[in-house]
Design a protein around this motif. Structure first.
Motif, PDB file in Angstrom:
ATOM      1  N   ASP A 110      38.283  35.436  45.134  1.00  5.41           N
ATOM      2  CA  ASP A 110      37.583  36.550  44.484  1.00  5.41           C
ATOM      3  C   ASP A 110      37.369  37.784  45.354  1.00  5.41           C
ATOM      4  O   ASP A 110      36.968  38.823  44.859  1.00  5.41           O
ATOM      5  CB  ASP A 110      36.223  36.103  43.909  1.00  5.41           C
ATOM      6  N   ARG A 111      37.590  37.653  46.675  1.00  6.11           N
ATOM      7  CA  ARG A 111      37.463  38.846  47.510  1.00  6.11           C
ATOM      8  C   ARG A 111      38.592  39.813  47.159  1.00  6.11           C
ATOM      9  O   ARG A 111      39.689  39.396  46.794  1.00  6.11           O
ATOM     10  CB  ARG A 111      37.569  38.466  48.984  1.00  6.11           C
ATOM     11  N   ARG A 112      38.312  41.104  47.232  1.00  3.06           N
ATOM     12  CA  ARG A 112      39.360  42.102  46.990  1.00  3.06           C
ATOM     13  C   ARG A 112      40.520  41.833  47.947  1.00  3.06           C
ATOM     14  O   ARG A 112      40.303  41.584  49.127  1.00  3.06           O
ATOM     15  CB  ARG A 112      38.810  43.510  47.207  1.00  3.06           C
ATOM     16  N   LYS A 113      41.748  41.938  47.411  1.00  4.07           N
ATOM     17  CA  LYS A 113      42.905  41.531  48.214  1.00  4.07           C
ATOM     18  C   LYS A 113      43.690  42.720  48.736  1.00  4.07           C
ATOM     19  O   LYS A 113      43.967  43.664  48.004  1.00  4.07           O
ATOM     20  CB  LYS A 113      43.847  40.677  47.361  1.00  4.07           C
ATOM     21  N   MET A 114      44.053  42.601  50.012  1.00  3.21           N
ATOM     22  CA  MET A 114      44.964  43.582  50.598  1.00  3.21           C
ATOM     23  C   MET A 114      46.341  42.949  50.689  1.00  3.21           C
ATOM     24  O   MET A 114      46.478  41.835  51.188  1.00  3.21           O
ATOM     25  CB  MET A 114      44.462  43.978  51.987  1.00  3.21           C
TER      26      MET A 114
ATOM     27  N   SER B  36      36.711  40.717  40.018  1.00  4.73           N
ATOM     28  CA  SER B  36      37.389  39.630  40.717  1.00  4.73           C
ATOM     29  C   SER B  36      38.624  40.155  41.427  1.00  4.73           C
ATOM     30  O   SER B  36      39.577  40.591  40.792  1.00  4.73           O
ATOM     31  CB  SER B  36      37.805  38.535  39.730  1.00  4.73           C
ATOM     32  N   GLY B  37      38.586  40.121  42.742  1.00  7.69           N
ATOM     33  CA  GLY B  37      39.677  40.662  43.549  1.00  7.69           C
ATOM     34  C   GLY B  37      40.991  39.921  43.378  1.00  7.69           C
ATOM     35  O   GLY B  37      42.050  40.427  43.755  1.00  7.69           O
ATOM     36  N   ASP B  38      40.920  38.706  42.804  1.00  7.88           N
ATOM     37  CA  ASP B  38      42.150  37.924  42.633  1.00  7.88           C
ATOM     38  C   ASP B  38      42.925  38.296  41.387  1.00  7.88           C
ATOM     39  O   ASP B  38      44.081  37.918  41.240  1.00  7.88           O
ATOM     40  CB  ASP B  38      41.812  36.426  42.547  1.00  7.88           C
ATOM     41  N   PHE B  41      46.555  39.635  41.268  1.00  8.75           N
ATOM     42  CA  PHE B  41      47.124  39.745  42.613  1.00  8.75           C
ATOM     43  C   PHE B  41      48.003  38.532  42.870  1.00  8.75           C
ATOM     44  O   PHE B  41      47.621  37.430  42.509  1.00  8.75           O
ATOM     45  CB  PHE B  41      46.005  39.818  43.662  1.00  8.75           C
ATOM     46  N   MET B 420      32.188  46.452  52.202  1.00  8.03           N
ATOM     47  CA  MET B 420      32.541  45.278  51.395  1.00  8.03           C
ATOM     48  C   MET B 420      31.294  44.535  50.922  1.00  8.03           C
ATOM     49  O   MET B 420      31.226  44.079  49.775  1.00  8.03           O
ATOM     50  CB  MET B 420      33.453  44.335  52.194  1.00  8.03           C
TER      51      MET B 420
END
Lengths: 148, 462
Positions: A110-114, B36-38, B41, B420
């Motif tokens: 769930d962390r923002r992805k680089m 949700s950062g996923d 992605f 963050m």
């Protein structure tokens, strides 16, 4: 108010006002262009800094990050990353950045992805040189604190 | 419809609306990625989705401007368009180039796109909103030049009105300032400085001329107010626009390495920037009050009035909120910027598109008096859903930005939360934003549905 202003007067305000604004802005533009080299230490733009800026562009870093407050607002400010992440030490910063770029994308759910950009060590160093140069630009003491 | 060549506007409008669906869909993807950062992605990373979102916005506005121009210029000039065929050719060229560019963003990594489009020969890529490959940018220039040529020939050979001349001035300005997109110096400060010549001088300069001209055209048609009166208002509005907007570019030169006199000049000039938008509100409402005809297309007037109010809120109020340098010191590059961006683009440029489409599309479909009451009712529901949806998005982003400043910007180094960590705190607000985003999409779908609502034939003529 509007009854006292005729169409001719309105047109004259438009032409006069715009010409004044354009001339003023053009004058200030010329002055700004002359002052920017000193404010940005342009003599320190080495080949590596210029290459770093190119890498910054072709990888669309500004699509997530901000640099001097401009860009997307999804990932941290990077104009002061040299100070925040590298403790203002070139060696520390380059070591940090190489490790960081290598480790992407992080495996935290769930962390923002680089994304992984597959840059060589030399390219990451170019990027670091660009960010170090950027951190020394005189930008009226922005940001307010180290967190950017 | 008085001239058959006005029909070339139709594909432009339809395509702009199709792009708007995509634009909002990608907005929702971004909204989800904030939570949700996923999400999606690594298939569609945030930067790619954002490029698609913003580039679709710019391109759809250009399509809407072109459609509006092709519709109103023949009528203003009292003659057919110089070359309808050229207008159709440019439509297909522009549409194909736009679709190819968006597919390029989605299908290959950005660095690969730069490589295969020979960005190294004339580098212009990798800057916010100007991400298009250089060849696309050259294509845009050619399309816009042929478009302006076509329009200018029509205006010159026909009746010249204040509306058509102001519109043409705006279009020329748009073409001129886009040329700065081809200047990419090594020095980041100069790069940023001239980048704003495209971005700011478009949206807070020449685009407002185009907006003013389209708005005036629709107001004349649906209120029947005397042209002399309209012309005077239009001149005053665009005078205020250019006097405040050109030097107001300085509100972007506070903290990017440009000289410190911009702190004063930018603050003062841009503090005046809400004024033209305020004039526009008075303009639309007083023209509506003084109307001499009761046009059956009531929803077009609703859009016209709505445009001015929402543009005033988005560009005027939300712009002023953070335009003074000491305030901007804390707000610069936070979600407050995003709040302002969303409401001003929607209020000014998306809504003026709806205004002209709402007026012109029924006529092009053979309904001179506008759509029937049933269709207008559905369209009105779409209007309110979209307006409230976008206000909700904006208010949520304003809360997010304020919270971000309190946690991350205001405290001293050491006490301040990291970027963050701050963003993680704000997630509940991003959920509210997403909900209002979905409401906006629902409004757009209702709006699109209104095109297919059938009224009783006799009611349409009534």
């Amino acid at each position: 108010m509007k009854e006292r202003i005729t169409k001719n007067m309105a047109r004259n305000i438009y032409f006069g006002g715009s010409i004044f604004a354009i001339l003023l802005f053009a004058g200030l533009t010329v002055d700004t262009v002359q002052k920017v080299p000193e404010l940005s230490n342009s003599k320190n733009i080495t080949r590596s800094v210029a290459r770093g800026k190119e890498l910054w562009e072709v990888n669309n870093c500004v699509g997530c990050h901000t640099i001097m407050g401009e860009g997307a607002y999804y990932a941290p400010e990077l104009a002061n990353s040299f100070n925040r992440l590298g403790a203002s030490n070139e060696h520390t910063f380059k070591a940090y950045l190489n490790g960081w770029m290598e480790a992407q994308p992080l495996d935290t759910p769930d962390r923002r992805k680089m994304p992984q950009f597959n840059l060589t060590k030399e390219e990451v160093d170019n990027l670091a040189d660009f960010l170090i140069w950027t951190s020394n630009i005189d930008d009226n003491e922005w940001p307010p604190n180290i967190e950017g | 419809m008085k001239y058959t060549s006005q029909m070339v506007a139709k594909p432009y409008f339809i395509f702009a609306l199709v792009l708007l669906v995509g634009e909002i869909a990608f907005g929702l993807i971004l909204g989800l990625q904030y939570i949700s950062g996923d999400f999606l992605f690594p298939h569609i990373p945030f930067n790619v989705a954002r490029m698609v979102h913003t580039n679709l916005l710019i391109v759809l506005i250009l399509f809407a401007f072109m459609g509006a121009t092709y519709y109103l210029v023949p009528e203003e000039s009292e003659r057919e368009l110089w070359s309808p065929k050229l207008a159709i050719i440019t439509f297909w060229v522009f549409a194909a180039a736009g679709v190819a560019t968006i597919l390029g963003y989605l299908l290959v990594p950005y660095a690969t796109l730069a490589e295969i489009t020979y960005n190294n020969i004339l580098p212009t890529m990798g800057r916010e909103f100007l991400e298009q490959p250089t060849i696309t940018k050259i294509g845009i220039v050619l399309v816009v030049l042929s478009f302006i040529f076509n329009v200018a020939m029509t205006v010159i050979k026909g009746r010249r009105t204040v509306i058509s001349v102001v519109l043409l001035t705006g279009l020329f300005g748009m073409a001129f300032f886009f040329l700065f997109a081809f200047y990419l110096p090594n020095n980041l400060v100069l790069d940023k400085f001239f980048w704003w010549f495209v971005v700011h001088l478009w949206v807070e300069g020449v685009w407002e001329l185009i907006l003013g001209a389209i708005l005036s055209f629709v107001l004349i048609k649906v209120t029947g107010v005397d042209r002399e009166h309209i012309d005077k208002w239009l001149y005053l509005i665009i005078a205020m626009t250019l006097v405040s907007g050109i030097v107001g570019t300085g509100h972007h030169f506070f903290y990017i390495g440009t000289p410190d006199y911009w702190l004063w000049i930018g603050s003062i000039a841009s503090a005046v920037e809400p004024l033209p938008f305020f004039l526009m509100v008075i303009y639309a409402f007083s023209m509506a009050k003084q109307r001499r005809i009761e046009h059956a297309n009531k929803i077009a007037l609703t859009w016209a009035k709505g445009t001015t109010v929402m543009a005033f809120l988005g560009a005027g109020v939300w712009g002023f909120l953070h335009t003074l340098a000491p305030v901007n010191y804390y707000t610069h590059g936070t979600q407050l910027t995003a709040a302002h961006g969303h409401l001003s683009f929607f209020g000014a440029y998306i809504m003026i598109m709806f205004t002209i489409i709402s007026y012109a599309m029924p006529i092009m479909r053979g309904r001179d008096k506008g759509n029937g009451p049933k269709a207008q009712k559905v369209e009105r529901a779409g209007f309110w859903l979209m307006v409230i949806g976008m206000l909700g998005v904006t208010l949520a982003l304003t809360v997010a930005g304020t919270w971000q400043i309190i946690l991350q910007r205001w405290p001293e180094s050491g006490d301040a939360l990291s970027f963050m960590a701050t963003q993680a705190e704000i997630i509940p607000v991003y959920k509210v934003r997403l909900a209002f985003g979905i409401m906006t999409l629902a409004g757009l779908l209702a709006y699109l549905y209104s095109f297919f609502v059938k009224d009783e034939p006799q009611k349409v003529r009534a």
